[in-house]
Design a protein around this motif. Sequence first.
Motif, short mmCIF file in Angstrom:
data_model
loop_
_atom_site.label_atom_id
_atom_site.label_comp_id
_atom_site.label_asym_id
_atom_site.label_seq_id
_atom_site.Cartn_x
_atom_site.Cartn_y
_atom_site.Cartn_z
N VAL A 196 3.82 -2.78 8.13
CA VAL A 196 4.48 -4.04 7.81
C VAL A 196 4.06 -4.45 6.41
CG1 VAL A 196 2.66 -5.48 8.80
CG2 VAL A 196 4.98 -6.36 8.70
N GLU A 197 5.02 -5.03 5.70
CA GLU A 197 4.69 -5.55 4.39
C GLU A 197 4.65 -7.06 4.48
OE1 GLU A 197 6.41 -4.20 0.35
OE2 GLU A 197 7.36 -6.09 0.80
N VAL A 198 3.51 -7.64 4.18
CA VAL A 198 3.35 -9.08 4.27
C VAL A 198 3.72 -9.69 2.92
CG1 VAL A 198 1.73 -10.94 4.72
CG2 VAL A 198 1.55 -8.81 6.00
N ARG A 199 4.71 -10.58 2.96
CA ARG A 199 5.09 -11.28 1.73
C ARG A 199 4.88 -12.77 1.96
NH1 ARG A 199 10.87 -8.51 0.13
NH2 ARG A 199 10.02 -6.45 -0.26
N VAL A 200 3.92 -13.34 1.28
CA VAL A 200 3.67 -14.78 1.40
C VAL A 200 3.50 -15.36 0.01
CG1 VAL A 200 2.65 -14.85 3.70
CG2 VAL A 200 1.23 -14.25 1.76
N ASP A 201 3.74 -16.66 -0.11
CA ASP A 201 3.47 -17.28 -1.41
C ASP A 201 2.20 -18.11 -1.35
OD1 ASP A 201 6.37 -16.96 -0.98
OD2 ASP A 201 6.23 -19.07 -0.37
N ASN A 202 1.62 -18.18 -0.16
CA ASN A 202 0.48 -19.05 0.02
C ASN A 202 -0.69 -18.25 0.60
OD1 ASN A 202 -1.31 -20.98 0.78
ND2 ASN A 202 0.22 -22.32 1.72
N PRO A 203 -1.80 -18.13 -0.13
CA PRO A 203 -2.89 -17.29 0.33
C PRO A 203 -3.44 -17.69 1.70
CG PRO A 203 -3.39 -18.25 -1.82
CD PRO A 203 -2.06 -18.74 -1.43
N ILE B 64 -2.76 -14.56 -4.60
CA ILE B 64 -2.41 -13.66 -3.48
C ILE B 64 -3.19 -12.35 -3.60
CG2 ILE B 64 -0.55 -12.38 -2.36
CD1 ILE B 64 0.35 -15.05 -2.09
N ASN B 65 -3.22 -11.81 -4.81
CA ASN B 65 -3.99 -10.57 -5.04
C ASN B 65 -5.43 -10.76 -4.59
OD1 ASN B 65 -1.70 -9.69 -6.25
ND2 ASN B 65 -2.49 -9.72 -8.34
N ARG B 66 -5.98 -11.89 -4.97
CA ARG B 66 -7.37 -12.19 -4.67
C ARG B 66 -7.59 -12.26 -3.16
NH1 ARG B 66 -11.38 -15.00 -7.79
NH2 ARG B 66 -13.25 -14.83 -6.51
N ALA B 67 -6.70 -12.99 -2.47
CA ALA B 67 -6.84 -13.13 -1.02
C ALA B 67 -6.70 -11.78 -0.33
CB ALA B 67 -5.79 -14.11 -0.49
N ALA B 68 -5.80 -10.92 -0.85
CA ALA B 68 -5.56 -9.63 -0.20
C ALA B 68 -6.77 -8.71 -0.32
CB ALA B 68 -4.34 -8.97 -0.81
N VAL B 69 -7.36 -8.63 -1.52
CA VAL B 69 -8.49 -7.71 -1.66
C VAL B 69 -9.76 -8.23 -1.00
CG1 VAL B 69 -7.67 -6.59 -3.76
CG2 VAL B 69 -9.12 -8.60 -3.95
N GLU B 70 -9.77 -9.51 -0.65
CA GLU B 70 -10.96 -10.05 0.02
C GLU B 70 -10.85 -9.97 1.54
OE1 GLU B 70 -11.48 -13.87 -1.74
OE2 GLU B 70 -12.46 -13.01 -3.49
N ASN B 71 -9.72 -9.50 2.04
CA ASN B 71 -9.53 -9.40 3.48
C ASN B 71 -9.60 -7.92 3.87
OD1 ASN B 71 -8.53 -9.33 6.07
ND2 ASN B 71 -7.07 -10.99 5.71
N SER B 72 -10.66 -7.56 4.60
CA SER B 72 -10.84 -6.13 4.88
C SER B 72 -9.86 -5.63 5.93
CB SER B 72 -12.28 -5.85 5.30
OG SER B 72 -12.61 -6.66 6.39
#
Lengths: 245, 126
Positions: free
Chosen positions: A62-69, A95-103
């Motif tokens: 699944v590709e998650v597309r959100v505008d809000n972290p 968003i980039n930041r939130a993604a790389v911080e979520n393992s």
Amino acid sequence: MARPVFYDLNVYSAPEGKNTIEELAAFSSRLEFGGIAIINPSGSSQPVKAKKVHGFEVFSGVEVRVDNPSRLHGMVGKYRKNTDIIVVRGGSENINRAAVENSNVDILCGFGSMKDNGLNHVLAKSASDNNVAISFDLGEVIVHRGGKRVRTLSNFRKDLALVRKYNVPFILTSNARSCYDLRAPRELIALAGLFGMTKEEAVYGLSTIPESIISRNRPSSKYVFEGVEIVDGMPGDATVEGDGQ
Amino acid sequence: MKVLPPTMRENKRYLAFELIAEGNSIISRDELIREIFSASGSLLGDFGSSECNIWLFAFDNNKGVISCNREHVSQARAVMATITNVKGKRVLFHVLGVSGTVLGATKKYLEGVDVFNPEEQSHINE
């Protein structure tokens, strides 16, 4: 050395892309891929179920597309249980930041923009710590011409320098929206060579890292936890024990 | 005139390929040549193209052989990968193998190989 098995983990099927999963599987097996992952965006339809099409592996994603972290973590948690691959489409810094911080996130894609390569030393370090793979979207090199392609290649060059320095996992992908957007693994390796990636690194990104992502999310019965699995006991050993590997 | 001594000849590689075209249509040689040079000019520029020396050696029935300089096979492959359509028809350029001789490339990779037909996908059952 055994021949590596190649995977393309970012492929879109209908309704997001143009072709059905069966057609994509037929094309990819002709191109000598070992498996593909269908990553239709969340919200548009239910994630595709993992299956085998004539012996060819299709992974669910699944590709998650959100505008809000803050919504990102909820979405990732929701899909984690029943999909193999979770891809986050980045774009903005937060968003980039939130993604790389979520393992729980497997892959971050589309993180750069025209002006900016999207990755910096902070994000790279955190991606490396949380084992979030960075995706090099070679489809952009294929479809764009002129200035846009120049920008894309120079962004990839900067990303690669960070990837090497901080040992960030990365994958190579065609980001195909139709059968004709797919490219054979060796062609992808050649395209990666355009921004200075060596052949060994490219094989690593097409084979080793996708394999590790899949095995992490599809634990076999011998899997204990990250980095530990039960291997066969020694012959003559009365008790079969788990052995750290 | 004497022939060029072998040590002075350019070292080449031959790439056997198939062209998977939309609707299984037959692509003409001239159209493909135009597309290859346009892609190579765009990706490598005039300078890079002269080094890489890509040449469409033979092309028939959506199968063919391309020759290029031995040191620049990877660049040639990258150029081929950037070909997305020929005369409005979407195509997928699939390199089947690389060889040091034309004969080797033809024998090993092209003889008896059917071009992938996107219309029928029964072959994956084999």
